[in-house]
Design an enzyme around this catalytic site. Structure first.
Site, short mmCIF file in Angstrom:
data_model
loop_
_atom_site.label_atom_id
_atom_site.label_comp_id
_atom_site.label_asym_id
_atom_site.label_seq_id
_atom_site.Cartn_x
_atom_site.Cartn_y
_atom_site.Cartn_z
N TYR A 148 0.85 -1.19 0.00
CA TYR A 148 0.00 0.00 0.00
C TYR A 148 0.88 1.24 0.00
O TYR A 148 1.93 1.28 0.65
CB TYR A 148 -0.86 0.06 1.26
N HIS A 156 -6.32 2.06 -1.50
CA HIS A 156 -6.35 0.64 -1.83
C HIS A 156 -4.93 0.15 -2.11
O HIS A 156 -4.05 0.93 -2.51
CB HIS A 156 -7.21 0.40 -3.07
N LYS A 193 -4.98 -4.99 -8.95
CA LYS A 193 -3.63 -4.83 -8.44
C LYS A 193 -2.63 -5.14 -9.54
O LYS A 193 -2.90 -5.94 -10.44
CB LYS A 193 -3.39 -5.75 -7.24
#
Length: 263
Positions: A148, A156, A193
């Site tokens: 993060y 996020h 991601k």
């Protein structure tokens, strides 16, 4: 893929209270209280005061444990977290149930005995933490860590991190065949991601003591699925007829190599 902040004002809060400052405050607080952690299997239990509870939560080290003792707060630290506080920041002492304090070498050997890949995982963890990334377990996503940009309450997670062993084989047995890449990339894409691969090269140095970490090097690679709509320039055609693009990019977040391939 850039940072995805949670709500208006989150980015401003992160800039006003950088992670480096929070970790520095935690370090000072733990040193002043002469904090001690207790080895318990593959984790370390830490009794803390109210101030340290807040700092551990803000810096994202460990997880609070609910107990019947209302006047005491306990945190459970993972092995990488505990060793980082002990070895890198020098702000935590760790002892075993016989009440003997473990020195760096003893703690290193204990953690290696619990997890064979601990040296590689810790090098990757400390590599990210020293660059002020918040690092959490990635087991729920099938990777080693999740990175993060700041506290998870504000942003996020940006990277799904896989740690590979360079030079002496792939100890964790992942990304050995193309289908491994496909599955991992699809999973990362489904949770928004970017896959970050950290390859740890031991450079011929054994893992007998934590001093070996100074000789280890880390190669960073981000891997994403190739999109023809987003990649219309600088294309090369591979021998098998598929199009591939390899781009080298220096980013503020320090990731030096980005490779985009078709899948």
């Amino acid at each position: 893929m850039g940072p995805r902040w949670k709500g208006k004002g989150s980015e401003g809060k992160a800039l006003a209270d950088p992670m480096s400052k929070i970790v520095s405050q935690l370090k000072s607080s733990l040193i002043q209280s002469d904090s001690h952690g207790l080895l318990s299997g593959c984790s370390v239990l830490l009794e803390v005061e109210t101030e340290q509870t807040a700092l551990l939560n803000r810096s994202c080290f460990g997880r609070p444990i609910i107990t019947a003792q209302k006047d005491k707060q306990w945190f459970q630290l993972g092995m990488e977290e505990a060793f980082y506080l002990c070895y890198n920041l020098k702000c935590l002492k760790i002892f075993s149930y016989d009440e003997c304090t473990k020195n760096d070498d003893e703690l290193w050997n204990y953690m290696k005995s619990k997890r064979e890949t601990f040296p590689d995982l810790f090098k990757a963890y400390s590599h990210l933490r020293t660059r002020n990334w918040v690092v959490r377990s990635g087991s729920q996503y099938g990777v080693d860590f999740i990175a993060y940009r700041h506290h998870p309450a504000l942003v996020h997670s940006e990277y799904a991190v896989l740690v590979l062993s360079g030079g002496d084989g792939n100890a964790n047995g992942r990304l050995r065949v193309w289908s491994d890449f496909q599955c991992t990339l699809r999973l990362c894409g489904s949770v928004a991601k970017t896959l970050l691969v950290l390859r740890i090269d031991k450079n011929g140095v054994g893992a007998g003591s934590p001093s070996c970490l100074e000789s280890y090097s880390v190669e960073e690679s981000t891997i994403t699925r190739w999109s023809p709509e987003q990649s219309r320039e600088d294309k090369t055609v591979a021998e098998n007829g598929t199009e591939q693009e390899i781009c080298f990019e220096h980013e503020p977040s320090s990731w030096s190599l980005q490779r985009t391939t078709s899948s």
